[in-house]
Design a protein around this motif. Structure first.
Motif, mmCIF file in Angstrom:
data_model
loop_
_atom_site.group_PDB
_atom_site.id
_atom_site.type_symbol
_atom_site.label_atom_id
_atom_site.label_comp_id
_atom_site.label_asym_id
_atom_site.label_seq_id
_atom_site.Cartn_x
_atom_site.Cartn_y
_atom_site.Cartn_z
ATOM 1 N N ASP A 15 10.006 0.946 20.290
ATOM 2 C CA ASP A 15 8.679 1.488 20.049
ATOM 3 C C ASP A 15 7.884 0.538 19.157
ATOM 4 N N ARG A 16 6.574 0.613 19.251
ATOM 5 C CA ARG A 16 5.698 -0.177 18.411
ATOM 6 C C ARG A 16 4.588 0.735 17.919
ATOM 7 N N PRO A 17 3.909 0.378 16.840
ATOM 8 C CA PRO A 17 2.857 1.265 16.321
ATOM 9 C C PRO A 17 1.783 1.534 17.364
ATOM 10 N N ASP A 18 1.334 2.789 17.416
ATOM 11 C CA ASP A 18 0.237 3.126 18.321
ATOM 12 C C ASP A 18 -1.039 2.387 17.923
ATOM 13 N N ASP A 19 -1.211 2.178 16.626
ATOM 14 C CA ASP A 19 -2.372 1.466 16.100
ATOM 15 C C ASP A 19 -1.856 0.363 15.178
ATOM 16 N N PRO A 20 -1.577 -0.834 15.718
ATOM 17 C CA PRO A 20 -1.002 -1.897 14.881
ATOM 18 C C PRO A 20 -1.857 -2.251 13.678
ATOM 19 N N ALA A 21 -3.171 -2.273 13.840
ATOM 20 C CA ALA A 21 -4.040 -2.617 12.717
ATOM 21 C C ALA A 21 -3.865 -1.624 11.580
ATOM 22 N N ALA A 22 -3.815 -0.338 11.913
ATOM 23 C CA ALA A 22 -3.653 0.694 10.893
ATOM 24 C C ALA A 22 -2.269 0.612 10.254
ATOM 25 N N ALA A 23 -1.252 0.329 11.061
ATOM 26 C CA ALA A 23 0.112 0.235 10.524
ATOM 27 C C ALA A 23 0.224 -0.930 9.548
ATOM 28 N N VAL A 24 -0.359 -2.070 9.903
ATOM 29 C CA VAL A 24 -0.331 -3.223 9.004
ATOM 30 C C VAL A 24 -1.138 -2.930 7.743
ATOM 31 N N ALA A 25 -2.288 -2.291 7.896
ATOM 32 C CA ALA A 25 -3.116 -1.945 6.733
ATOM 33 C C ALA A 25 -2.363 -1.042 5.767
ATOM 34 N N ALA A 26 -1.639 -0.075 6.295
ATOM 35 C CA ALA A 26 -0.886 0.840 5.438
ATOM 36 C C ALA A 26 0.166 0.089 4.634
ATOM 37 N N GLU A 27 0.825 -0.870 5.281
ATOM 38 C CA GLU A 27 1.852 -1.640 4.581
ATOM 39 C C GLU A 27 1.230 -2.625 3.589
ATOM 40 N N LEU A 28 0.074 -3.166 3.915
ATOM 41 C CA LEU A 28 -0.627 -4.028 2.959
ATOM 42 C C LEU A 28 -1.020 -3.233 1.716
ATOM 43 N N ALA A 29 -1.521 -2.024 1.928
ATOM 44 C CA ALA A 29 -1.941 -1.183 0.798
ATOM 45 C C ALA A 29 -0.767 -0.869 -0.121
ATOM 46 N N LYS A 30 0.421 -0.680 0.457
ATOM 47 C CA LYS A 30 1.609 -0.430 -0.356
ATOM 48 C C LYS A 30 1.934 -1.626 -1.250
ATOM 49 N N ARG A 31 1.422 -2.786 -0.854
ATOM 50 C CA ARG A 31 1.671 -4.014 -1.614
ATOM 51 C C ARG A 31 0.452 -4.423 -2.426
ATOM 52 N N ASP A 32 -0.409 -3.443 -2.671
ATOM 53 C CA ASP A 32 -1.580 -3.611 -3.542
ATOM 54 C C ASP A 32 -2.581 -4.632 -3.006
ATOM 55 N N VAL A 33 -2.670 -4.727 -1.689
ATOM 56 C CA VAL A 33 -3.673 -5.589 -1.066
ATOM 57 C C VAL A 33 -4.884 -4.731 -0.718
ATOM 58 N N ALA A 34 -6.057 -5.187 -1.127
ATOM 59 C CA ALA A 34 -7.283 -4.460 -0.811
ATOM 60 C C ALA A 34 -7.568 -4.569 0.685
ATOM 61 N N ILE A 35 -7.857 -3.449 1.312
ATOM 62 C CA ILE A 35 -8.102 -3.427 2.746
ATOM 63 C C ILE A 35 -9.605 -3.511 2.996
ATOM 64 N N PRO A 36 -10.085 -4.507 3.721
ATOM 65 C CA PRO A 36 -11.519 -4.609 4.016
ATOM 66 C C PRO A 36 -12.027 -3.371 4.742
ATOM 67 N N ASP A 37 -13.289 -3.034 4.494
ATOM 68 C CA ASP A 37 -13.876 -1.861 5.145
ATOM 69 C C ASP A 37 -13.871 -1.999 6.663
ATOM 70 N N ASP A 38 -14.003 -3.215 7.141
ATOM 71 C CA ASP A 38 -14.021 -3.433 8.591
ATOM 72 C C ASP A 38 -12.707 -4.048 9.078
ATOM 73 N N TRP A 39 -11.609 -3.571 8.527
ATOM 74 C CA TRP A 39 -10.314 -4.135 8.878
ATOM 75 C C TRP A 39 -10.033 -4.060 10.379
ATOM 76 N N ASP A 40 -10.430 -2.963 11.027
ATOM 77 C CA ASP A 40 -10.198 -2.845 12.467
ATOM 78 C C ASP A 40 -10.853 -3.997 13.223
ATOM 79 N N VAL A 41 -12.021 -4.421 12.749
ATOM 80 C CA VAL A 41 -12.710 -5.542 13.384
ATOM 81 C C VAL A 41 -12.029 -6.856 13.019
ATOM 82 N N ALA A 42 -11.727 -7.025 11.745
ATOM 83 C CA ALA A 42 -11.103 -8.270 11.294
ATOM 84 C C ALA A 42 -9.770 -8.512 11.992
ATOM 85 N N TYR A 43 -9.007 -7.451 12.199
ATOM 86 C CA TYR A 43 -7.680 -7.578 12.814
ATOM 87 C C TYR A 43 -7.786 -8.059 14.251
ATOM 88 N N THR A 44 -8.825 -7.647 14.960
ATOM 89 C CA THR A 44 -8.938 -8.003 16.373
ATOM 90 C C THR A 44 -9.655 -9.329 16.604
#
Length: 211
Positions: A15-44
């Protein structure tokens, strides 16, 4: 003769994340990385201009995406977040063990897998029904820098097995990527034409034709 197998969709389902951008963002946030407001756009967005056929490791893409938005972060955070985001439940497909066992009867066997996530192929095999020594070589796009159908990844796989590309049989599920071995005069066994359960018989037939 050597035989290589695609991994995902051929030997295993993972299985893989249904929303890879959101899954990566969640893990970045756990590591104290600020998530850009337009992360969905930046990721693609494309952030790396690789040569034709080259692999872009997902951590490198994520790092460039964050940098494009001016986000400061621990340089290891992107890799650790990506690895954590892609942490699959793995199921070995019916007939996979038998197909690999049949391949080993005729020569060396490799995994040849497109995968942009570091460590994912190794963790997938650990969670599968396979043993590491079932394979003589494991070649991944993230490891070698080239994605199927690029000839370089098949050439490296053949070299790891000590055979020429023309003497490599590659088993996979994607005609576009896995079929690339045919550009090097090798043989593709595609699961749209042959079931995984029928691969042992196909390999046996091929061996008879070579003898």
């Amino acid at each position: 003769m050597g035989v290589s197998f695609d991994l995902f969709g051929t030997l295993v389902t993972a299985d893989r994340p249904d929303d890879p951008a959101a899954a990566v963002a969640a893990e970045l946030a756990k590591r104290d990385v600020a998530i850009p407001d337009d992360w969905d756009v930046a990721y693609t967005e494309p952030h790396v201009d690789p040569p034709d056929g080259a692999e872009v490791p997902l951590p490198a893409h994520v790092s460039r995406a964050l940098a494009s938005r001016g986000v400061d972060y621990d340089r290891n955070a992107a890799r650790r977040a990506v690895v954590a985001a892609f942490d699959p439940v793995v199921e070995t497909r019916d007939g996979a063990l038998e197909a690999v066992a049949a391949a080993r009867e005729r020569g060396p066997v490799a995994i040849c897998s497109n995968c942009s996530v570091p460590e994912l192929v190794g963790r997938t095999l650990v969670r599968s029904a396979f043993e590491r020594d079932d394979f003589d070589a494991i070649v991944t796009s993230v490891g070698c820098g080239w994605r199927k159908p690029a000839p370089e990844i098949f050439e490296l796989t053949a070299d790891e097995l000590g055979v020429s590309p023309a003497d490599l049989i590659h088993v996979g599920d994607d005609p576009h990527t896995d079929g690339g071995i045919e550009d090097l005069s090798g043989t593709a066994l595609l699961l749209e034409d042959v079931s995984l359960a029928d691969v042992p018989a196909q390999l046996h037939t091929g061996e008879q034709q070579q003898s």
